[in-house]
Scaffold this active site. Structure first.
Site, PDB file in Angstrom:
ATOM      1  N   SER A  16       8.807   4.349   4.433  1.00  0.00           N
ATOM      2  CA  SER A  16       9.742   3.501   3.700  1.00  0.00           C
ATOM      3  C   SER A  16       9.384   3.486   2.218  1.00  0.00           C
ATOM      4  O   SER A  16       8.391   4.080   1.806  1.00  0.00           O
ATOM      5  CB  SER A  16       9.718   2.073   4.260  1.00  0.00           C
TER       6      SER A  16
ATOM      7  N   ASP B   7       0.854  -1.182   0.000  1.00  0.00           N
ATOM      8  CA  ASP B   7       0.000   0.000   0.000  1.00  0.00           C
ATOM      9  C   ASP B   7       0.895   1.238   0.000  1.00  0.00           C
ATOM     10  O   ASP B   7       1.861   1.307   0.771  1.00  0.00           O
ATOM     11  CB  ASP B   7      -0.865   0.046   1.256  1.00  0.00           C
TER      12      ASP B   7
ATOM     13  N   HIS C  80       5.033  -7.426  -0.531  1.00  0.00           N
ATOM     14  CA  HIS C  80       4.749  -8.722  -1.137  1.00  0.00           C
ATOM     15  C   HIS C  80       5.368  -8.818  -2.525  1.00  0.00           C
ATOM     16  O   HIS C  80       5.714  -7.808  -3.138  1.00  0.00           O
ATOM     17  CB  HIS C  80       3.231  -8.920  -1.214  1.00  0.00           C
TER      18      HIS C  80
END
Length: 292
Positions: A255, A111, A167
Site C-alpha cells: 500500500s 514504516d 499515523h
C-alpha cells in the site's frame, strides 16, 4: 530491474525482494501480463475475494512462513504469532508501545520506502512516462488541487512485510475522510516505473485534510493496491490529535501513503531529497523526522 533503496538507519544500499516478484514481473514487464492479466487483477472483486480468504481462520497457517521468509521482527509486535486469529489479524498487527520514537518536525506516517519532491512538478523527472501527473486528477477536486499545486509531495510505499498501520505526521485537527473509487493496481516499482500516473490517479484512494496550528494544511491520502482487502480508518474526525496518533490501517497487500504539504511550510530532510534525486527510495520508520 532491481528494487533498490537506502536504509536510512545504516546508510546501506539494499535490494528488495518482494513476495510474488516473478508474478509482478509477468504483470508489468511482459506483454502477455499487461494485455491479459492486468485488466483482471486491477478489479475490486479480485482483491475483495483474496481479502476475505485472509480473514478466514485457516489463513493463520500462512503466518509463520510469511514471517520467516520476509524476516519480520516479531519482537516489535504487541502479540506473538500464536495469538492471531487470521492472516489479516496478523497483517494489521499493532506494535508494542515505545518501539517507535516520535521525533521533531514532520514525521513519517508509517514504516516504508519514501520518495520526496520539494515541488510536485519535479515528480515528472523521476519516472513518469507518457501521461502527465495532475493533482486535479489525483484528488478529483480542482479547487483542492490548486491549494497544493506549488507544494511538496511525499510518497511512502509500504511493502507486504512492513508494519501496516499508519499515523498522523503532525499535530492538528483532521477532517472526515473523502473516498475516491478506483482500481487495485500494484504500487510496486515494477508497476510504477511505466504507470505512475495510472496507478495514483486510477487506484482506490481516500484522503483527509489535517489542519495544523502552525504549518498550514497537510493532505494525507492512503492509496489502495492489488490484494488490499480494505483501508480502515480508526480516528475520530474534527477532534484534536497528536503527532503519532493512529489514523488507520491496511488489510493484506502492499500500500501507499501520499502526503501533500503547502508551499514553504516544511523543509524536507536533505538525505531524503538526495536519495530521491538519485532515484532511490529511503527506508524510514513511523515517527522518523522527514521534514522540519
Amino acid at each position: 530491474m532491481q528494487i533498490q533503496f537506502i536504509d536510512r538507519e545504516t546508510g546501506q544500499l539494499k535490494t528488495e525482494k518482494p513476495p510474488g516478484e516473478g508474478f509482478l514481473k509477468l504483470l508489468y514487464n511482459n506483454p502477455f501480463g499487461k494485455i491479459l492479466l492486468i485488466p483482471l487483477i486491477k478489479r475490486k472483486f479480485f482483491s475483495s475475494i483474496y481479502g476475505r480468504l485472509m480473514n478466514k481462520p485457516g489463513s493463520v497457517n500462512k503466518i509463520k512462513t510469511f514471517v520467516k521468509e520476509l524476516n519480520i521482527n516479531m519482537e516489535e509486535a504487541e502479540r506473538s504469532i500464536e495469538d492471531y486469529v487470521s492472516f489479516n489479524d496478523f497483517f494489521s498487527r499493532k506494535l508494542k508501545k515505545g518501539v517507535r520514537t516520535i521525533q521533531e518536525g514532520l514525521i513519517s506516517p508509517g514504516d516504508g520506502k519514501l520518495l520526496a519532491f520539494e515541488r510536485i512538478d519535479k515528480v515528472e523527472n523521476f519516472f513518469i512516462k507518457g501521461r502527465k501527473f495532475h493533482l486535479t486528477e489525483f484528488l478529483s477536486d480542482k479547487k483542492l488541487a490548486s491549494k497544493f499545486e506549488d507544494g511538496s509531495l511525499l510518497i511512502l510505499r509500504l511493502a507486504p512485510d512492513d508494519y501496516h498501520r499508519y499515523h498522523f505526521p503532525f499535530d492538528g485537527t483532521p477532517s472526515k475522510i473523502k473516498k475516491i473509487k478506483g482500481n487495485y493496481l500494484s504500487v510496486s516499482p515494477y508497476a510504477l516505473v511505466d504507470n505512475f500516473t495510472k496507478v495514483f490517479c486510477e487506484n482506490k484512494r481516500e484522503y483527509c485534510i489535517l489542519k495544523t496550528p502552525s504549518n498550514g494544511d497537510i493532505l494525507i491520502a492512503p492509496v489502495g493496491a492489488t490484494m488490499v482487502g480494505s483501508i480502515i480508518e480508526t480516528y475520530t474526525a474534527n477532534t484534536n490529535i497528536k503527532k503519532g496518533d493512529e489514523m488507520g490501517y491496511f488489510e493484506f497487500g502492499g500500500s501507499t501513503i501520499v502526503l501533500l504539504t503547502e508551499k514553504n511550510r516544511f523543509s524536507i530532510n536533505e538525505d531524503i531529497l538526495k536519495n530521491t534525486l538519485n532515484k532511490r527510495e529511503t527506508y524510514v520508520k513511523m515517527g522518523d523526522q522527514i521534514a522540519n
